[in-house]
Design an enzyme around this catalytic site. Sequence first.
Site, short mmCIF file in Angstrom:
data_model
loop_
_atom_site.label_atom_id
_atom_site.label_comp_id
_atom_site.label_asym_id
_atom_site.label_seq_id
_atom_site.Cartn_x
_atom_site.Cartn_y
_atom_site.Cartn_z
N TYR B 135 -7.25 40.98 6.50
CA TYR B 135 -7.26 39.59 6.98
C TYR B 135 -8.71 39.16 6.89
O TYR B 135 -9.31 38.75 7.87
CB TYR B 135 -6.76 39.65 8.43
CG TYR B 135 -6.44 38.36 9.14
CD1 TYR B 135 -5.54 37.43 8.61
CD2 TYR B 135 -6.98 38.09 10.41
CE1 TYR B 135 -5.22 36.28 9.30
CE2 TYR B 135 -6.64 36.94 11.11
CZ TYR B 135 -5.77 36.03 10.55
OH TYR B 135 -5.43 34.90 11.25
N HIS B 140 -9.73 31.57 6.04
CA HIS B 140 -8.29 31.64 6.31
C HIS B 140 -8.04 31.91 7.79
O HIS B 140 -7.22 31.22 8.43
CB HIS B 140 -7.64 32.73 5.45
CG HIS B 140 -6.22 33.01 5.82
ND1 HIS B 140 -5.20 32.10 5.62
CD2 HIS B 140 -5.63 34.10 6.38
CE1 HIS B 140 -4.05 32.62 6.04
NE2 HIS B 140 -4.28 33.82 6.51
N GLU B 206 0.81 33.73 -0.19
CA GLU B 206 -0.57 33.95 0.22
C GLU B 206 -1.31 34.52 -0.98
O GLU B 206 -0.93 35.54 -1.55
CB GLU B 206 -0.66 34.92 1.42
CG GLU B 206 -0.17 34.28 2.71
CD GLU B 206 -0.53 35.08 3.97
OE1 GLU B 206 -0.79 36.30 3.86
OE2 GLU B 206 -0.55 34.47 5.06
N GLU B 208 -3.81 36.58 -2.63
CA GLU B 208 -4.60 37.74 -2.25
C GLU B 208 -4.92 38.58 -3.50
O GLU B 208 -4.35 38.38 -4.56
CB GLU B 208 -3.83 38.62 -1.25
CG GLU B 208 -3.33 37.86 -0.03
CD GLU B 208 -2.91 38.75 1.14
OE1 GLU B 208 -3.13 39.97 1.09
OE2 GLU B 208 -2.35 38.18 2.11
N ASP B 240 1.29 37.75 -1.21
CA ASP B 240 1.86 38.25 0.06
C ASP B 240 2.82 37.19 0.61
O ASP B 240 2.47 36.42 1.49
CB ASP B 240 0.70 38.51 1.03
CG ASP B 240 1.18 39.00 2.38
OD1 ASP B 240 2.28 39.58 2.45
OD2 ASP B 240 0.46 38.80 3.37
N GLN B 247 7.92 34.71 11.03
CA GLN B 247 6.68 35.33 11.50
C GLN B 247 6.25 34.79 12.87
O GLN B 247 5.88 35.56 13.77
CB GLN B 247 5.58 35.07 10.46
CG GLN B 247 4.28 35.80 10.70
CD GLN B 247 3.21 35.43 9.66
OE1 GLN B 247 3.51 34.81 8.65
NE2 GLN B 247 1.97 35.84 9.91
#
Lengths: 425, 425
Positions: B135, B140, B206, B208, B240, B247
């Site tokens: 993370y 972000h 996402e 990544e 991702d 979530q």
Amino acid sequence: MKEQKVKPLKSWVQIPKNSDFTIYNLPFGVFRNKRLSPRIGMAIGDKIVDLHVLFCEGFFSSIHLPEEVFLKDSLNEFMALGKPMTRKVREMVQELLLEENTALKDHRARGKVMVNRKEAKMLMPVKVGDYTDFYSSKEHATNVGTMFRDPENALMPNWKHLPVGYHGRASSIVPSGTPIHRPKGQFKAPDAEKPSFGPSRRLDFELEMAFITSNPTKMGTSIRTQEAEEHIFGFVLFNDWSARDIQAWEYVPLGPFLGKSFASSISPWVVTLEALAPFRTKSPKPEEPLLPYLQCEQDHGFDIHLEVGIQPEGKQETIVCRSNYKYLYWNIAQQLAHQTVNGCNINVGDMYASGTISGPEESSFGSMLELAWKGTKPIRLDCGAERSFIEDGDTVTMRGYAEKDGVRVGFGEVSTAVMPSNGKG
Amino acid sequence: MKEQKVKPLKSWVQIPKNSDFTIYNLPFGVFRNKRLSPRIGMAIGDKIVDLHVLFCEGFFSSIHLPEEVFLKDSLNEFMALGKPMTRKVREMVQELLLEENTALKDHRARGKVMVNRKEAKMLMPVKVGDYTDFYSSKEHATNVGTMFRDPENALMPNWKHLPVGYHGRASSIVPSGTPIHRPKGQFKAPDAEKPSFGPSRRLDFELEMAFITSNPTKMGTSIRTQEAEEHIFGFVLFNDWSARDIQAWEYVPLGPFLGKSFASSISPWVVTLEALAPFRTKSPKPEEPLLPYLQCEQDHGFDIHLEVGIQPEGKQETIVCRSNYKYLYWNIAQQLAHQTVNGCNINVGDMYASGTISGPEESSFGSMLELAWKGTKPIRLDCGAERSFIEDGDTVTMRGYAEKDGVRVGFGEVSTAVMPSNGKG
């Protein structure tokens, strides 16, 4: 499989009183010894049935098993044959071990088939693909919520609506007997300005059990609660080692990471769902209406006595916790249905731990965090020492067994010595 | 490996303008086609060098490679040979492909060695053991904290002290081109009394990148930042996939679970650290003093341009995000040092994703959640449609490349079509 009465069985193998490994159990494991390379066996009494030798001697010639399926360092390929086949193998071995059956008892290879358990080294029973840790004990979640949040709102709003869980680290799951090093990491006292670094000061166990899947699924599909047990091979005891100080500092907002990933320990014998069938029991009644995908038609709880002992180096052991698997609010069918409801695929050898199994009594709390209530009520051991958390040199042992009408099915133990932090690195 | 100037190289293979797969790149991947079983290759231009054929023709006879090491369905065994060996293989192939080298160019087997990329199906490049999602983008984490918590305290207190991360699901990582189903699950609107169930209404990507380890460690040992790159084989692009509504309801207190585990998508070509060396760059200056185990002696950032496109079914694609890997606050050496500082062991094939890579500009935000700011600012696509999240039939494509002084090293793409939820289960 659903029967509650067990037909009395007797084996020609001598089985010590209170042995976990009766003729009713016959768990699968992977072992080696000085002579033998890793292979699959089944435990009975103080012996291991070497399934590879049994195979070579033609005892499985009536069923279709791949060559060398038992000469492996994990159960994965065997489990992948499917539950009808693995059930059949267990039934055939059980038949061979019955008192009246002379096929193996009087066979010239009997000595080669029956290995002494004491001389065997037990290995990891499965290659774990993915590992999930649930959080399915209401008592444990309530205790933790009370300590760290608000006693009036100890459970999070989602807790009674879904079996909360998270992904754990598979690489560091080790079998009983593998010592672990105290983890190092960052932690920060509430009143400290900055985090500090060093060996964890709050090393803890968590008393858990884990199930293992053998029947894989494809991405995009889900398992219904009524199908779940056809995907589950069996259970092991699971010690979810936890470093409370590392965990407390790191876990917001993405959950436990280094506070858990340094090690988890399991018992090496996988007790099958079939062996546990007589001990089936109701789970606690849901306190909130469940969404249809979490509703169950049958009982998926099991009445399994659990205990945890702490033995300081060179001292006697004290049992610090007695709990039971039946306390869990969420059962295995709900856990697996939830795990896959989003289309997540599962594989042979995946492991799913229950979360800490705490019961209603203080003596049934499944972690030092709860037993010594965050360090405020240290536990006195029989040897005179006190413990709030686990110290270097301590050996932590978890045991579990089910018993009913003289029938006993047990897990043996998962026993782990804690060594000081590793100097290097 | 640390050099910043690249020697100009030219290959006898024709390389289209703006190809990601130049003579400077030579990434590894696993492919098959109608004739060929799964095997390892290296991409160059529109071709794949079939390393197994190269091996069979004796091109690697001067080094000690195991038989059939390239005739595998993953890179794991090859990576396990160690970085000195895998580097050597890449260098030997690079040498063979140089304009002035006739050994392969004029070899009778050249046609068999050079496979058309268009005719190949790319498979998962590695068998993933454990998968960690970090993370590590401050932008972000700040955006998410601003949206869901407090703009004044958007970052959690631990964020600048350690690279926050969590364990993700390895089983559902799939290569580019594998369509995914919209996940189903529980979600609860803030004003709703009870959770409801159904297909996610907030499906998101996402942006990544992920690195892959090739040099394993033992439990109880740690990797220092200055050793980290000797454990890292290379990088892929990583999508991702996230279901924001699932979530949001599930993630307290143990982190993301079903909101992520339904799928993650990767680009199939693993670009080596060696190929990325010329694009090395400084990471942002730490804003808090770092504990010694997170301090670095060298630069471990990389200047890699990234973009995300959305293509509704049958329509043109719109690039909705342009970002850069260099924005990440925490680098790969810090991530790997942190992952192992508690003694957690790593394996060959483990994957470590960066977390969403958002930059400072709105147009560089790496997820729909941020780009459309929680649905409050829908994005207009070139085809006229609007998007707050991803809809069924959309194809999401991520691309990445580094470029400097005329040298280009790229990742190709990870492209995934989203299908409706599966009816069954």
